[in-house]
Design an enzyme around this catalytic site. Structure first.
Site, PDB file in Angstrom:
ATOM      1  N   ARG A  26      -5.952  15.556   6.471  1.00 11.68           N
ATOM      2  CA  ARG A  26      -6.541  14.364   7.126  1.00 11.68           C
ATOM      3  C   ARG A  26      -7.701  13.758   6.337  1.00 11.68           C
ATOM      4  NH1 ARG A  26      -5.934  17.905  11.480  1.00 11.68           N
ATOM      5  NH2 ARG A  26      -4.045  17.472  12.674  1.00 11.68           N
ATOM      6  N   LYS A  37      -7.691  -0.043   0.650  1.00 11.56           N
ATOM      7  CA  LYS A  37      -6.265  -0.158   1.001  1.00 11.56           C
ATOM      8  C   LYS A  37      -5.483   0.827   0.142  1.00 11.56           C
ATOM      9  CE  LYS A  37      -5.641  -4.863   2.748  1.00 11.56           C
ATOM     10  NZ  LYS A  37      -5.020  -6.174   2.492  1.00 11.56           N
ATOM     11  N   GLU A  42      -6.398 -12.623 -10.098  1.00 12.81           N
ATOM     12  CA  GLU A  42      -7.178 -12.196  -8.926  1.00 12.81           C
ATOM     13  C   GLU A  42      -8.644 -12.619  -9.077  1.00 12.81           C
ATOM     14  OE1 GLU A  42      -5.691 -11.086  -6.317  1.00 12.81           O
ATOM     15  OE2 GLU A  42      -3.877  -9.992  -6.937  1.00 12.81           O
ATOM     16  N   LYS A  96     -15.314  -8.888  -3.569  1.00 15.47           N
ATOM     17  CA  LYS A  96     -14.398  -8.048  -2.789  1.00 15.47           C
ATOM     18  C   LYS A  96     -15.188  -7.221  -1.780  1.00 15.47           C
ATOM     19  CE  LYS A  96     -10.436  -5.709  -2.018  1.00 15.47           C
ATOM     20  NZ  LYS A  96      -9.234  -5.219  -2.644  1.00 15.47           N
ATOM     21  N   GLU A 145      -9.126  -5.776   7.934  1.00 14.53           N
ATOM     22  CA  GLU A 145      -8.392  -7.047   7.922  1.00 14.53           C
ATOM     23  C   GLU A 145      -8.023  -7.538   9.319  1.00 14.53           C
ATOM     24  OE1 GLU A 145      -5.707  -7.564   4.537  1.00 14.53           O
ATOM     25  OE2 GLU A 145      -4.487  -8.902   5.764  1.00 14.53           O
ATOM     26  N   ARG A 197     -10.835 -10.796   5.880  1.00 12.06           N
ATOM     27  CA  ARG A 197     -10.234 -10.133   4.698  1.00 12.06           C
ATOM     28  C   ARG A 197      -8.898 -10.770   4.318  1.00 12.06           C
ATOM     29  NH1 ARG A 197     -10.183  -3.684   3.094  1.00 12.06           N
ATOM     30  NH2 ARG A 197      -8.973  -3.975   1.183  1.00 12.06           N
ATOM     31  N   ASN A 243      -5.744 -12.805   0.564  1.00 14.92           N
ATOM     32  CA  ASN A 243      -4.301 -12.960   0.340  1.00 14.92           C
ATOM     33  C   ASN A 243      -3.943 -14.365  -0.134  1.00 14.92           C
ATOM     34  OD1 ASN A 243      -4.021 -10.350   1.252  1.00 14.92           O
ATOM     35  ND2 ASN A 243      -3.704 -10.964   3.375  1.00 14.92           N
ATOM     36  N   HIS A 272      -0.837 -15.131  -2.085  1.00 12.12           N
ATOM     37  CA  HIS A 272      -0.032 -13.907  -2.109  1.00 12.12           C
ATOM     38  C   HIS A 272       1.280 -14.036  -1.341  1.00 12.12           C
ATOM     39  CE1 HIS A 272      -3.536 -12.238  -3.967  1.00 12.12           C
ATOM     40  NE2 HIS A 272      -3.071 -11.011  -3.966  1.00 12.12           N
ATOM     41  N   HIS A 277       4.380 -13.020  -3.306  1.00 13.66           N
ATOM     42  CA  HIS A 277       5.305 -11.934  -2.950  1.00 13.66           C
ATOM     43  C   HIS A 277       6.738 -12.455  -2.892  1.00 13.66           C
ATOM     44  CE1 HIS A 277       1.777  -9.557  -1.024  1.00 13.66           C
ATOM     45  NE2 HIS A 277       1.938  -9.237  -2.280  1.00 13.66           N
ATOM     46  N   HIS A 325       2.656  -8.940 -10.683  1.00 14.44           N
ATOM     47  CA  HIS A 325       2.065  -9.371  -9.418  1.00 14.44           C
ATOM     48  C   HIS A 325       1.062 -10.526  -9.631  1.00 14.44           C
ATOM     49  CE1 HIS A 325       0.263  -9.063  -5.467  1.00 14.44           C
ATOM     50  NE2 HIS A 325      -0.917  -8.908  -6.027  1.00 14.44           N
TER      51      HIS A 325
HETATM   52  P1  NAD Z   1      -0.137  -0.729 -12.718  1.00 19.00           P
HETATM   53  O1  NAD Z   1      -0.924   0.328 -12.068  1.00 19.00           O
HETATM   54  O2  NAD Z   1       1.341  -0.593 -12.715  1.00 19.00           O
HETATM   55  O3  NAD Z   1      -0.647  -0.890 -14.215  1.00 19.00           O
HETATM   56  C1  NAD Z   1      -0.027  -1.848 -15.051  1.00 19.00           C
HETATM   57  C2  NAD Z   1       0.466  -1.195 -16.346  1.00 19.00           C
HETATM   58  O4  NAD Z   1      -0.647  -0.914 -17.183  1.00 19.00           O
HETATM   59  C3  NAD Z   1       1.155   0.136 -16.140  1.00 19.00           C
HETATM   60  O5  NAD Z   1       2.217   0.258 -17.038  1.00 19.00           O
HETATM   61  C4  NAD Z   1       0.056   1.144 -16.457  1.00 19.00           C
HETATM   62  O6  NAD Z   1       0.552   2.413 -16.837  1.00 19.00           O
HETATM   63  C5  NAD Z   1      -0.622   0.457 -17.594  1.00 19.00           C
HETATM   64  N1  NAD Z   1      -2.016   0.831 -17.822  1.00 19.00           N
HETATM   65  C6  NAD Z   1      -2.955   1.073 -16.895  1.00 19.00           C
HETATM   66  N2  NAD Z   1      -4.147   1.214 -17.481  1.00 19.00           N
HETATM   67  C7  NAD Z   1      -3.950   1.091 -18.802  1.00 19.00           C
HETATM   68  C8  NAD Z   1      -4.811   1.145 -19.937  1.00 19.00           C
HETATM   69  N3  NAD Z   1      -6.147   1.258 -19.807  1.00 19.00           N
HETATM   70  N4  NAD Z   1      -4.270   1.006 -21.154  1.00 19.00           N
HETATM   71  C9  NAD Z   1      -2.916   0.835 -21.299  1.00 19.00           C
HETATM   72  N5  NAD Z   1      -2.060   0.735 -20.270  1.00 19.00           N
HETATM   73  C10 NAD Z   1      -2.587   0.866 -19.029  1.00 19.00           C
HETATM   74  O7  NAD Z   1      -0.461  -2.168 -12.091  1.00 19.00           O
HETATM   75  P2  NAD Z   1      -1.817  -2.877 -11.623  1.00 19.00           P
HETATM   76  O8  NAD Z   1      -1.644  -4.289 -11.983  1.00 19.00           O
HETATM   77  O9  NAD Z   1      -3.026  -2.160 -12.078  1.00 19.00           O
HETATM   78  O10 NAD Z   1      -1.755  -2.715 -10.047  1.00 19.00           O
HETATM   79  C11 NAD Z   1      -0.706  -3.254  -9.293  1.00 19.00           C
HETATM   80  C12 NAD Z   1      -0.607  -2.459  -8.011  1.00 19.00           C
HETATM   81  O11 NAD Z   1      -1.822  -2.599  -7.292  1.00 19.00           O
HETATM   82  C13 NAD Z   1       0.510  -2.927  -7.095  1.00 19.00           C
HETATM   83  O12 NAD Z   1       1.212  -1.800  -6.622  1.00 19.00           O
HETATM   84  C14 NAD Z   1      -0.220  -3.611  -5.945  1.00 19.00           C
HETATM   85  O13 NAD Z   1       0.439  -3.481  -4.722  1.00 19.00           O
HETATM   86  C15 NAD Z   1      -1.532  -2.856  -5.942  1.00 19.00           C
HETATM   87  N6  NAD Z   1      -2.663  -3.606  -5.388  1.00 19.00           N
HETATM   88  C16 NAD Z   1      -3.421  -2.990  -4.453  1.00 19.00           C
HETATM   89  C17 NAD Z   1      -4.521  -3.630  -3.932  1.00 19.00           C
HETATM   90  C18 NAD Z   1      -5.402  -2.916  -2.960  1.00 19.00           C
HETATM   91  O14 NAD Z   1      -6.294  -3.542  -2.383  1.00 19.00           O
HETATM   92  N7  NAD Z   1      -5.236  -1.620  -2.777  1.00 19.00           N
HETATM   93  C19 NAD Z   1      -4.858  -4.924  -4.352  1.00 19.00           C
HETATM   94  C20 NAD Z   1      -4.063  -5.538  -5.320  1.00 19.00           C
HETATM   95  C21 NAD Z   1      -2.952  -4.874  -5.837  1.00 19.00           C
HETATM   96  N1  GLY Z   2      -6.106  -7.218  -2.139  1.00 18.62           N
HETATM   97  C1  GLY Z   2      -6.259  -7.627  -0.773  1.00 18.62           C
HETATM   98  C2  GLY Z   2      -7.167  -6.763   0.019  1.00 18.62           C
HETATM   99  O1  GLY Z   2      -7.691  -5.791  -0.463  1.00 18.62           O
HETATM  100  O2  GLY Z   2      -7.386  -7.016   1.164  1.00 18.62           O
END
Ligand code: NAD
Ligand code: GLY
Length: 367
Positions: free
Chosen positions: A125, A147, A189, A231, A241, A245, A249, A252, A256, A269
Site C-alpha cells: 500500500r 499521476k 508540453e 505544473k 484533477e 488540473r 490536458n 490532449h 490522443h 505523444h
Molecule cells: P519514454 O519514457 O518512452 O521515453 C522516450 C524514449 O527515450 C524511450 O525510448 C526511452 O528509453 C528514451 N530515453 C529516456 N531517457 C533517455 C536519455 N536520457 N537518453 C537516451 N534515451 C532516453 O517517453 P516519455 O516521452 O518520457 O514519456 C511518455 C509517457 O509519459 C507516456 O506513457 C505518457 O502517458 C506519460 N505521461 C505521464 C504524465 C504524468 O503526469 N504522469 C504526463 C505526461 C505523460
Molecule cells: N499531464 C497531466 C497531468 O499531470 O495532470
C-alpha cells in the site's frame, strides 16, 4: 556550473522537493539517504535504453551513500507500459521483501516513471518513490504531480493511482543522449504551459527556443524550472484533477485521438499534443473565444520548436469516436480545454459533435 534549483510541492504530509541541477546524478544517493535515513535497500527500475547509459552512475552514487541496490531493467517503450511489467516490478519487490520504508527509484522517461510509480503505490500500500526523470517530457511534466499508471489493451493509462513521489531529482545533462525528436516532443508540453497559464513565458520561449534545441544549459535550466513551477502550482491547487488540473490536458483530447487513429508509434505523444493544441486553438476561435490570428501564433511557436502541426486527415466519425464522443454521450458532448488568450485557458463542457465535425472539415479547405 549552474547550482541547484529547488521547488517545493506543498501538499501537506505529501509535500516534496523538485531538485534541478545539471550533473546531479552523482548526488542522488546522498540525497535519498538524507530523506530516508532508516532505509538500507532500494529498487532502481529502468529500461534497456536508459540503464546502459546511466545505471552504473546511479548505482555508484547510491552505493557510495550506503545503499544496497537492487536493479530491475524492463524493455523500452510505450508498449512495455503494461500490467505484466508492473507485475514484474511487484514480483521483484516481493522476492527481495522490501519493507515499507525502502524506496523505489524510477530512472527513465515517463513510461518508467508512471509504471514504477504505480508499483510503488501498490506494494504494501505504498513505498517511498523517487523520480529520476531522463527525458525532457518527464522532467517538465510526468515526474511531478503523482499521476502513475499502466496501459490497458483498451485504453492508455487506464489503470493507476494518484501517488506523489518523495523527491524528484532532475539532472538536465542526461538530455544530451536523448534523441532530438524526443527532445522536441517534450517542448510541446513546455509550450502548453505558456498557452494555458503564462503569456510572458510563451513569448520568452520564442527567444529561448534556439538554445533549447541545442541543449544550451541556461535555456534548459530556465525552462525546466518554469515548467515544474507551473505544473506544481496546478497540482497544489487540484491534486486529484477535480477541476483546474484538467487545464493541463490542453490539446490532449485531440492528441490522443491522433495517436490512436494514426496508429500508436506514428506520432510521439508530444507531437500529437502539438497538433492537438493547434486544433484546440482553432476550435476556440470557432466557438467565439478568440480571434482567428491566435492559431497563427500557435503555429509559429510549433514551427520554431520544429514540431509537426499539419492536421492528419481522418473521417469526422473516426475523430468523434476516438475522442470518446460515441453515441452514448453524444448528447452531453465533450469536455475540452479552450483558449481565451495566450496564457489563459478554460474548461468547456458539452462541446457538441457538430463543433468537432466543423473543425476537422475546416482543415480540408485549401488555405
Ligand atoms: P519514454 O519514457 O518512452 O521515453 C522516450 C524514449 O527515450 C524511450 O525510448 C526511452 O528509453 C528514451 N530515453 C529516456 N531517457 C533517455 C536519455 N536520457 N537518453 C537516451 N534515451 C532516453 O517517453 P516519455 O516521452 O518520457 O514519456 C511518455 C509517457 O509519459 C507516456 O506513457 C505518457 O502517458 C506519460 N505521461 C505521464 C504524465 C504524468 O503526469 N504522469 C504526463 C505526461 C505523460
Ligand atoms: N499531464 C497531466 C497531468 O499531470 O495532470
Amino acid at each position: 556550473m549552474i547550482g541547484f534549483q529547488c521547488y517545493r510541492v506543498d501538499l501537506g504530509d505529501r509535500s516534496y522537493d523538485i531538485r534541478i541541477c545539471p550533473g546531479s546524478l552523482d548526488g542522488l544517493g546522498a540525497a535519498i539517504a538524507l530523506l530516508l535515513p532508516s532505509a538500507k535497500r532500494c529498487l532502481v527500475v529502468s529500461n534497456a535504453v536508459v540503464a546502459p547509459l546511466y545505471m552504473a552512475r546511479v548505482r555508484a552514487s547510491l552505493e557510495a551513500a550506503g545503499w544496497q541496490v537492487i536493479a530491475l531493467i524492463l524493455a523500452d517503450g510505450e508498449q512495455s507500459k503494461t500490467l505484466a511489467n508492473w507485475s514484474r516490478i511487484l514480483d521483484c519487490l516481493m522476492a527481495h521483501k522490501l519493507s515499507r520504508n525502502e524506496p523505489v527509484v524510477a530512472l527513465g522517461g515517463g513510461v518508467i516513471g508512471d509504471m514504477a510509480g504505480f508499483a510503488a503505490a501498490s506494494y504494501r500500500r505504498g513505498l517511498p518513490l523517487v523520480q529520476v526523470p531522463t527525458t525532457l517530457l518527464s522532467q517538465v511534466d510526468s515526474s511531478v504531480g503523482g499521476k502513475t499508471a499502466v496501459n490497458h489493451p483498451d485504453g492508455k493509462n487506464m489503470i493507476g493511482a494518484f501517488y506523489q513521489p518523495r523527491l524528484v531529482w532532475i539532472d538536465s545533462e542526461v538530455l544530451a543522449t536523448l534523441a532530438p525528436r524526443q527532445l522536441r516532443a517534450g517542448l510541446a508540453e513546455v509550450i502548453k504551459y505558456g498557452l494555458i497559464r503564462d503569456g510572458a513565458f510563451f513569448s520568452r520561449l520564442q527567444e529561448l527556443m534556439p538554445g533549447l534545441l541545442t541543449l544550451d544549459s541556461a535555456a534548459i535550466a530556465e525552462v525546466i524550472h518554469s515548467s515544474c513551477r507551473h505544473k506544481a502550482e496546478v497540482v497544489m491547487r487540484d491534486e486529484c484533477e477535480s477541476g483546474e488540473r484538467a487545464l493541463l490536458n490542453f490539446g490532449h483530447t485531440f492528441g490522443h485521438a491522433i495517436e490512436s487513429l494514426a496508429g500508436y508509434g506514428t506520432f510521439l505523444h508530444g507531437e500529437a499534443v502539438a497538433i492537438g493544441m493547434r486544433m484546440a486553438t482553432r476550435l476556440s476561435h470557432q466557438m467565439g473565444l478568440i480571434d482567428a490570428s491566435y492559431e497563427q501564433r500557435v503555429l509559429e511557436a510549433l514551427t520554431v520548436a520544429e514540431l509537426p502541426s499539419a492536421v492528419p486527415k481522418f473521417a469526422p466519425e473516426a475523430w468523434l469516436d476516438a475522442m470518446g464522443n460515441d453515441k452514448k454521450n453524444l448528447g452531453s458532448g465533450l469536455r475540452l480545454v479552450l483558449l481565451r488568450a495566450i496564457g489563459d485557458a478554460r474548461i468547456v463542457d458539452s462541446v457538441g459533435a457538430d463543433a468537432i465535425t466543423r473543425l476537422v472539415a475546416s482543415y480540408d479547405d485549401p488555405r
